[in-house]
Scaffold this active site. Sequence first.
Site, short mmCIF file in Angstrom:
data_model
loop_
_atom_site.label_atom_id
_atom_site.label_comp_id
_atom_site.label_asym_id
_atom_site.label_seq_id
_atom_site.Cartn_x
_atom_site.Cartn_y
_atom_site.Cartn_z
CB ALA A 75 44.46 50.85 42.25
CE1 TYR A 76 44.53 42.35 41.50
CE2 TYR A 76 42.21 42.10 42.05
CZ TYR A 76 43.41 41.55 41.62
OH TYR A 76 43.49 40.22 41.30
#
Length: 317
Positions: A197-198
């Site tokens: 996600a990051y």
Amino acid sequence: VFLFPTEMGILAVLALPLLLIGISGVIYIYQSVRWFLSKSAVQNKVVVITDAISGLGKECSRVFHTGGARLVLCGRTWEKLEALYDALVSTADPSVTYAPKLILLDISDINCIRDVAKEILNCYGCVDILINNASMKVKGAVQSISLQLDKKIMDANYFGPITLTKAVLPNMISRRTGQIVLVNSIQGKIGIPFRAAYAASKHAAVGFFDCLRAEMEEFDISVSTVNPTFICSYHRQPAPGNWEASIWKFLFRKVAYGVHPVEVAEEVLRTVSSKKQEVLMANPIPRAAVYIRTFFPELFFAIVASGIREKLKTEEE
């Protein structure tokens, strides 16, 4: 005048240290002049810093404040903003600095950003330099991270910065001047497992600001991205483990060591001064990883997969 071999030997021995001292002196003078010019480049400029209460935000606030910038500091907690304000005004010469303006801003709350942007513009009537510093991290396997958390990460790292940027752009375009700096991450260049996600949010931000850079050239607005490895509060080494001896360690261990906020803040100031388009703050190992990913993707993926297998094997043992 003739020199005896002994005298020539003594001169040869002395020449190397003297040469090294001379080179060191030139480098020191060059760096000092460059630092002075960097600070003078932001004097009287209106500089907006998001998440100013973070470790990096505080250091950016410090270097830009001492450089004579008119700061607009944004953060989610009023008490921490006030504490930062007190720290800045108590350590700087008030005759050559400006008292910072404080603005409450949660960059992940997309709905409030446009209203906050109006507050920011009302402080001085313009924005010369916008430093998008706010960021949110998460670590975990893809299947263990909820879609809700994925969206929250994307709001903080992508939609928040681009919404604020879009809100101040008309002011810059009308004045045909301005600078936008994105403090991003090396993970906007390469994806590291368990940070999907990051990394996705950082890749998205790089794509947006790369396009923005090209579009803003006609308006004399510069766009820069500063991509460090991890930003750490202190110089810490990762906990040792059996899997650290793998090829995974060779490629990625230095990524985890990160860089100190002071180093990044000073690089941001230099980037603003030089209007450099992109900076990669990484030592040779993660820097090589970026190039391997670009030119030898199959090798990169094989190394990453090998690292995951060894890590999982160690955890099972």
